[in-house]
Write a protein that holds these residues in place. Sequence first.
Motif, PDB file in Angstrom:
ATOM      1  N   GLY A   1      13.251   9.997   0.091  1.00 44.24           N
ATOM      2  CA  GLY A   1      13.252   8.649  -0.468  1.00 44.24           C
ATOM      3  C   GLY A   1      14.044   7.681   0.388  1.00 44.24           C
ATOM      4  O   GLY A   1      13.651   6.518   0.561  1.00 44.24           O
ATOM      5  N   CYS A   2      15.159   8.145   0.943  1.00 42.24           N
ATOM      6  CA  CYS A   2      15.938   7.307   1.864  1.00 42.24           C
ATOM      7  C   CYS A   2      15.097   6.939   3.082  1.00 42.24           C
ATOM      8  O   CYS A   2      15.121   5.788   3.539  1.00 42.24           O
ATOM      9  CB  CYS A   2      17.196   8.044   2.300  1.00 42.24           C
ATOM     10  SG  CYS A   2      18.417   8.276   0.987  1.00 42.24           S
ATOM     11  N   ALA A   3      14.361   7.916   3.617  1.00 43.94           N
ATOM     12  CA  ALA A   3      13.491   7.647   4.762  1.00 43.94           C
ATOM     13  C   ALA A   3      12.437   6.612   4.403  1.00 43.94           C
ATOM     14  O   ALA A   3      12.159   5.681   5.176  1.00 43.94           O
ATOM     15  CB  ALA A   3      12.825   8.944   5.234  1.00 43.94           C
ATOM     16  N   LEU A   4      11.859   6.746   3.209  1.00 41.19           N
ATOM     17  CA  LEU A   4      10.845   5.792   2.760  1.00 41.19           C
ATOM     18  C   LEU A   4      11.451   4.404   2.563  1.00 41.19           C
ATOM     19  O   LEU A   4      10.826   3.389   2.875  1.00 41.19           O
ATOM     20  CB  LEU A   4      10.219   6.281   1.450  1.00 41.19           C
ATOM     21  CG  LEU A   4       9.057   5.456   0.901  1.00 41.19           C
ATOM     22  CD1 LEU A   4       7.913   5.383   1.911  1.00 41.19           C
ATOM     23  CD2 LEU A   4       8.563   6.038  -0.414  1.00 41.19           C
ATOM     24  N   GLY A   5      12.680   4.363   2.070  1.00 40.01           N
ATOM     25  CA  GLY A   5      13.360   3.086   1.898  1.00 40.01           C
ATOM     26  C   GLY A   5      13.594   2.364   3.212  1.00 40.01           C
ATOM     27  O   GLY A   5      13.452   1.136   3.300  1.00 40.01           O
TER      28      GLY A   5
ATOM     29  N   THR B   1       0.828  -1.209   0.000  1.00 41.01           N
ATOM     30  CA  THR B   1       0.000   0.000   0.000  1.00 41.01           C
ATOM     31  C   THR B   1       0.861   1.256   0.000  1.00 41.01           C
ATOM     32  O   THR B   1       0.552   2.232  -0.696  1.00 41.01           O
ATOM     33  CB  THR B   1      -0.938   0.010   1.220  1.00 41.01           C
ATOM     34  OG1 THR B   1      -1.746  -1.174   1.205  1.00 41.01           O
ATOM     35  CG2 THR B   1      -1.839   1.232   1.204  1.00 41.01           C
ATOM     36  N   ILE B   2       1.944   1.239   0.757  1.00 42.19           N
ATOM     37  CA  ILE B   2       2.856   2.384   0.772  1.00 42.19           C
ATOM     38  C   ILE B   2       3.485   2.577  -0.601  1.00 42.19           C
ATOM     39  O   ILE B   2       3.653   3.710  -1.070  1.00 42.19           O
ATOM     40  CB  ILE B   2       3.936   2.198   1.857  1.00 42.19           C
ATOM     41  CG1 ILE B   2       3.306   2.306   3.255  1.00 42.19           C
ATOM     42  CG2 ILE B   2       5.048   3.240   1.706  1.00 42.19           C
ATOM     43  CD1 ILE B   2       4.277   2.110   4.393  1.00 42.19           C
TER      44      ILE B   2
ATOM     45  N   CYS C   1       2.112   3.253   8.099  1.00 40.91           N
ATOM     46  CA  CYS C   1       3.316   3.281   8.936  1.00 40.91           C
ATOM     47  C   CYS C   1       2.971   2.870  10.366  1.00 40.91           C
ATOM     48  O   CYS C   1       3.739   2.140  11.013  1.00 40.91           O
ATOM     49  CB  CYS C   1       3.942   4.679   8.926  1.00 40.91           C
ATOM     50  SG  CYS C   1       4.761   5.115   7.379  1.00 40.91           S
ATOM     51  N   VAL C   2       1.836   3.351  10.862  1.00 38.41           N
ATOM     52  CA  VAL C   2       1.380   2.955  12.199  1.00 38.41           C
ATOM     53  C   VAL C   2       1.179   1.445  12.255  1.00 38.41           C
ATOM     54  O   VAL C   2       1.554   0.786  13.234  1.00 38.41           O
ATOM     55  CB  VAL C   2       0.076   3.698  12.574  1.00 38.41           C
ATOM     56  CG1 VAL C   2      -0.514   3.137  13.867  1.00 38.41           C
ATOM     57  CG2 VAL C   2       0.336   5.192  12.711  1.00 38.41           C
ATOM     58  N   ARG C   3       0.618   0.886  11.201  1.00 37.10           N
ATOM     59  CA  ARG C   3       0.375  -0.562  11.157  1.00 37.10           C
ATOM     60  C   ARG C   3       1.687  -1.335  11.172  1.00 37.10           C
ATOM     61  O   ARG C   3       1.824  -2.342  11.873  1.00 37.10           O
ATOM     62  CB  ARG C   3      -0.426  -0.917   9.894  1.00 37.10           C
ATOM     63  CG  ARG C   3      -0.832  -2.384   9.808  1.00 37.10           C
ATOM     64  CD  ARG C   3      -1.776  -2.602   8.645  1.00 37.10           C
ATOM     65  NE  ARG C   3      -2.218  -3.996   8.599  1.00 37.10           N
ATOM     66  CZ  ARG C   3      -1.583  -4.955   7.950  1.00 37.10           C
ATOM     67  NH1 ARG C   3      -0.474  -4.666   7.272  1.00 37.10           N
ATOM     68  NH2 ARG C   3      -2.038  -6.194   7.952  1.00 37.10           N
TER      69      ARG C   3
ATOM     70  N   LEU D   1      -3.987  10.472   0.449  1.00 33.89           N
ATOM     71  CA  LEU D   1      -2.802   9.650   0.176  1.00 33.89           C
ATOM     72  C   LEU D   1      -1.807   9.731   1.334  1.00 33.89           C
ATOM     73  O   LEU D   1      -1.272   8.700   1.774  1.00 33.89           O
ATOM     74  CB  LEU D   1      -2.136  10.109  -1.119  1.00 33.89           C
ATOM     75  CG  LEU D   1      -2.860   9.788  -2.423  1.00 33.89           C
ATOM     76  CD1 LEU D   1      -2.077  10.345  -3.612  1.00 33.89           C
ATOM     77  CD2 LEU D   1      -3.050   8.276  -2.578  1.00 33.89           C
ATOM     78  N   TYR D   2      -1.558  10.939   1.828  1.00 32.06           N
ATOM     79  CA  TYR D   2      -0.634  11.092   2.954  1.00 32.06           C
ATOM     80  C   TYR D   2      -1.191  10.431   4.218  1.00 32.06           C
ATOM     81  O   TYR D   2      -0.429   9.835   4.998  1.00 32.06           O
ATOM     82  CB  TYR D   2      -0.351  12.572   3.225  1.00 32.06           C
ATOM     83  CG  TYR D   2       0.555  13.212   2.212  1.00 32.06           C
ATOM     84  CD1 TYR D   2       1.878  12.809   2.076  1.00 32.06           C
ATOM     85  CD2 TYR D   2       0.090  14.225   1.375  1.00 32.06           C
ATOM     86  CE1 TYR D   2       2.714  13.397   1.141  1.00 32.06           C
ATOM     87  CE2 TYR D   2       0.912  14.811   0.443  1.00 32.06           C
ATOM     88  CZ  TYR D   2       2.229  14.391   0.324  1.00 32.06           C
ATOM     89  OH  TYR D   2       3.044  14.973  -0.610  1.00 32.06           O
ATOM     90  N   SER D   3      -2.485  10.530   4.420  1.00 33.23           N
ATOM     91  CA  SER D   3      -3.099   9.922   5.604  1.00 33.23           C
ATOM     92  C   SER D   3      -3.014   8.393   5.536  1.00 33.23           C
ATOM     93  O   SER D   3      -2.724   7.733   6.537  1.00 33.23           O
ATOM     94  CB  SER D   3      -4.563  10.365   5.735  1.00 33.23           C
ATOM     95  OG  SER D   3      -4.651  11.764   5.910  1.00 33.23           O
TER      96      SER D   3
END
Length: 406
Positions: free
Chosen positions: A364-368, A12-13, A305-307, A297-299
């Motif tokens: 992007g690094c954070a998302l990775g 989903t992310i 992320c919480v999940r 989308l951000y929500s």
Amino acid sequence: MRLAKIFKGDRTIWVVFFLLSIVSLLAVYSSIGLYAYSSFASKTPTTLFLRHLVIVVVTYVVVAALSHVNYRYFSRFAVLGYWAAIVLLVVLLALNRGRWFHIPVIGQFQPSEIAKVVLIIFVARMLALKKDHSEELGVFLMMLIYVAAVVVLVLPENFSTAALIFLSAYIVMYFGGVNKKYWWRLFLVGVVLVIGFLGVSYFKYERSLANNSAGTEMVIERQETWGHRVYSWINPKTDELTQENMARMAIARGGVARLGIGTTVHARLMTQAHNDFIYAIIIEETGMMGGLFVFALYSIFFFRCVRVTRRCKGRFGALTVAGLGTMIYLQALVNMCVAVGVLPVTGQTLPFISYGGTAYLFLGCALGVIQSVAADVDAQEKAEVASGADVESEAVAETKQENETK
């Protein structure tokens, strides 16, 4: 299946990231024109759009690559990254270069962008190591010193980023088990200090306007800018073509539902339409429905992320995802609130949508890293299911053998 092997982590992310990047390409293409021909860039819109496209593609590669890394390695890297960020911020202040280093070919490099990512990972690491003593005052003060060192170095040139860094890291401390009594006391003190500082900046700027002595009464160099932003927010001059006013007009033009991608009028008059105020251009071209879609989308990203955080059994992984997810979500909320006039101008970009650069890559690094933790969670759950199935099949076989014997 092949795509699942390449793009590991929460699906989903990945979908949210893909949709945000599509919105980004469309919005940047619509809004980059004036900036391209300005003295800041002096390039064609096509050149800057292609540069942005390259950044987006490279970011995909970075996220996919990091999702394959065991997230526990980031714990070791965080120590080196933290001190490297400190050194870069000190050098930047010493050279008086403002917010950026200019690197040939790459362009502008903003150390505060890497600082806000590595600080959260570093804080998560330290709290994971101190889990048995996290409620002690000494641990709270130690973590506060680490966070404050970065915040103090970022603050002179970028108040909003410093506030975002502090709040994100401070939230990690909360979920990391620090003493809640100390946490809430300092939080309330911090809120009072921030409001007080902005209030003083506002009144000093107001007085300097009355005395025609702009900037002479300010203690910090950029304090005049902060005072001006708060003053403009409280006392808007609706008859002037400021960035803020044009953003409001763009939103008003968008209405409730509008499908006119590429038909923006106000982006032709705004130098920051592709960056700080890109959310207003999205609403101008797609209406409030488009704006709500982006907010949704951000929500969705945040709740996924919480999940992941709840499913993660490792303390370091859970705190890292909680911190990075919160940081990205807060930055998005701040940018959207500025666009619609709820907050004064901050200079925060819209994550994964605003015109790309090193800030886009570091997000992007954070998302990775988030996807790395999510991939590890998935792998562990599959292993547990598989081991449980093996145990169950062995028990069934033993029962059959006993029945046959009887």
